[in-house]
Design a protein around this motif. Structure first.
Motif, PDB file in Angstrom:
ATOM      1  N   THR A  33      -2.258 -11.403 -15.213  1.00 28.63           N
ATOM      2  CA  THR A  33      -1.913 -10.035 -15.529  1.00 28.63           C
ATOM      3  C   THR A  33      -0.906  -9.398 -14.368  1.00 28.63           C
ATOM      4  O   THR A  33      -0.177  -8.598 -14.573  1.00 28.63           O
ATOM      5  N   SER A  34      -1.395 -10.028 -13.010  1.00 27.75           N
ATOM      6  CA  SER A  34      -0.833  -9.511 -11.915  1.00 27.75           C
ATOM      7  C   SER A  34      -1.150 -10.394 -10.930  1.00 27.75           C
ATOM      8  O   SER A  34      -2.241 -11.276 -10.864  1.00 27.75           O
ATOM      9  N   LEU A  35      -0.151 -10.143  -9.700  1.00 26.65           N
ATOM     10  CA  LEU A  35      -0.559 -10.962  -8.486  1.00 26.65           C
ATOM     11  C   LEU A  35      -0.436 -10.023  -7.401  1.00 26.65           C
ATOM     12  O   LEU A  35       0.569  -9.174  -7.155  1.00 26.65           O
ATOM     13  N   CYS A  36      -1.499 -10.086  -6.545  1.00 27.35           N
ATOM     14  CA  CYS A  36      -1.449  -8.848  -5.766  1.00 27.35           C
ATOM     15  C   CYS A  36      -1.581  -9.797  -4.218  1.00 27.35           C
ATOM     16  O   CYS A  36      -2.020 -10.933  -4.033  1.00 27.35           O
ATOM     17  N   ARG A  37      -0.616  -9.559  -3.064  1.00 31.73           N
ATOM     18  CA  ARG A  37       0.466  -8.544  -3.328  1.00 31.73           C
ATOM     19  C   ARG A  37       1.463  -8.756  -2.538  1.00 31.73           C
ATOM     20  O   ARG A  37       1.414  -9.687  -1.499  1.00 31.73           O
ATOM     21  N   GLY A  38       2.703  -8.105  -2.549  1.00 34.00           N
ATOM     22  CA  GLY A  38       3.737  -8.121  -1.695  1.00 34.00           C
ATOM     23  C   GLY A  38       3.650  -6.609  -1.052  1.00 34.00           C
ATOM     24  O   GLY A  38       2.785  -6.051  -0.827  1.00 34.00           O
ATOM     25  N   GLY A  39       5.139  -6.403  -0.296  1.00 33.23           N
ATOM     26  CA  GLY A  39       5.125  -5.320   0.142  1.00 33.23           C
ATOM     27  C   GLY A  39       4.945  -5.307   1.793  1.00 33.23           C
ATOM     28  O   GLY A  39       5.726  -6.256   2.242  1.00 33.23           O
ATOM     29  N   PHE A  40       4.352  -4.406   2.449  1.00 34.63           N
ATOM     30  CA  PHE A  40       4.470  -4.273   3.821  1.00 34.63           C
ATOM     31  C   PHE A  40       5.491  -4.333   4.614  1.00 34.63           C
ATOM     32  O   PHE A  40       5.824  -5.438   5.404  1.00 34.63           O
ATOM     33  N   PHE A  41       6.448  -3.536   4.237  1.00 39.94           N
ATOM     34  CA  PHE A  41       7.828  -3.734   4.582  1.00 39.94           C
ATOM     35  C   PHE A  41       8.277  -3.212   5.916  1.00 39.94           C
ATOM     36  O   PHE A  41       9.205  -3.158   6.575  1.00 39.94           O
ATOM     37  N   HIS A  42       7.298  -2.679   6.719  1.00 45.54           N
ATOM     38  CA  HIS A  42       7.125  -2.559   8.024  1.00 45.54           C
ATOM     39  C   HIS A  42       7.152  -3.844   8.976  1.00 45.54           C
ATOM     40  O   HIS A  42       7.322  -3.802  10.203  1.00 45.54           O
ATOM     41  N   THR A  43       6.963  -4.760   8.560  1.00 45.10           N
ATOM     42  CA  THR A  43       6.651  -6.392   9.130  1.00 45.10           C
ATOM     43  C   THR A  43       7.899  -6.789   9.440  1.00 45.10           C
ATOM     44  O   THR A  43       8.927  -6.852   8.480  1.00 45.10           O
TER      45      THR A  43
END
Length: 267
Positions: free
Chosen positions: A58-68
């Motif tokens: 249903t989902s995959l966690c996670r992406g993001g952390f755009f400050h890296t």
């Protein structure tokens, strides 16, 4: 019960083959997966295992952390992994303030710019990016998106089929605007993922692990489910719990307790 999805975080130390077998045995047909565990086991190997077992991801966690510094390449890898696993949604946790910064507005602007840079790649892969707001106590180091309204504002410039939001009861239950924002999310067709967990007090040391199974805390979980349903959302309902005491229990025992709490307090 056909909407129930066990998020892998709830049974964090249950090995993937046992998790899959346990879900099949319990009649659970859906799972939410995490990158760390699937990469350790093997992304393609995990994909084959869940597919052969008849489970939907249903989902995959996670992406993001755009400050890296490596956020762009890392998020492209996350999108690729979601596509391989058959996950329609990649959950994004935005990340906190860059080191030494106090400019919260700039950090939030960076989130929408970063997501915009990923949209073409996500569309081509058939993966929807889902912005998850976290409780404000995580704002400095983990997620500058602190409310559902902020998440919707950040998603607004991007195509609906590419960018949505996560409604996670643990993170938004405190917000007196949340009911109006859930209605808005439905109207704008932005609900990409719905997750439930309870808020338990006193919080343990390390507040990240303060989630409880449905019914163990103070959140009106059924009210959230009814509000999300009222928008027309008919997608999965993931139970996602972080708590050391939960993780210390056998995986099948946790799954059974999760199902019982879900039936009693969410449905």
């Amino acid at each position: 019960m056909n909407r129930f999805s066990l998020n892998q975080a709830t049974t964090k130390y249950w090995p993937i083959p046992e998790l899959v077998a346990g879900c099949v045995d319990a009649g659970v047909t859906q799972v939410g997966l995490w990158r760390e565990e699937t990469r350790d086991y093997g992304v393609e190997k995990t994909a084959a295992l869940v597919r052969e077992a008849g489970l939907a991801v249903t989902s995959l966690c996670r992406g993001g952390f755009f400050h890296t510094p490596d956020w762009y390449d890392e998020n492209r890898r996350a999108i690729d992994e979601a596509a391989t696993l058959g996950a329609p949604v990649l959950v994004l946790v935005s990340g906190g303030l860059p080191p030494g910064s106090r400019d919260l507005d700039a950090a939030r602007a960076r989130v929408t710019e970063s997501i915009g840079a990923l949209v073409p790649y996500a569309l081509a892969a058939g993966v929807r990016l889902a912005i998850e707001p976290l409780h404000p106590m995580f704002c400095s180091d983990r997620c500058v998106v602190a409310s559902l309204g902020q998440a919707l504002d950040l998603a607004a410039p991007h195509p609906v089929e590419a960018v949505g939001v996560v409604v996670d009861t643990y993170h938004v239950w405190w917000d007196d605007q949340v009911w109006a924002q859930i209605e808005r999310a439905g109207r704008e067709r932005r609900i990409a993922c719905f997750q439930v967990a309870d808020w338990v007090t006193p919080l343990p040391e390390g507040v990240l692990l303060g989630r409880g199974l449905p019914g163990e805390g103070c959140v009106e979980l059924r009210r959230f489910r009814e509000a999300v349903d009222a928008t027309g959302f008919t997608g999965p309902i993931e139970v996602e719990v972080f708590h050391a005491d939960v993780w210390a229990r056998p995986g099948r025992e946790v799954l059974d307790a999760t199902l019982a709490g879900y039936r009693t307090h969410v449905l």
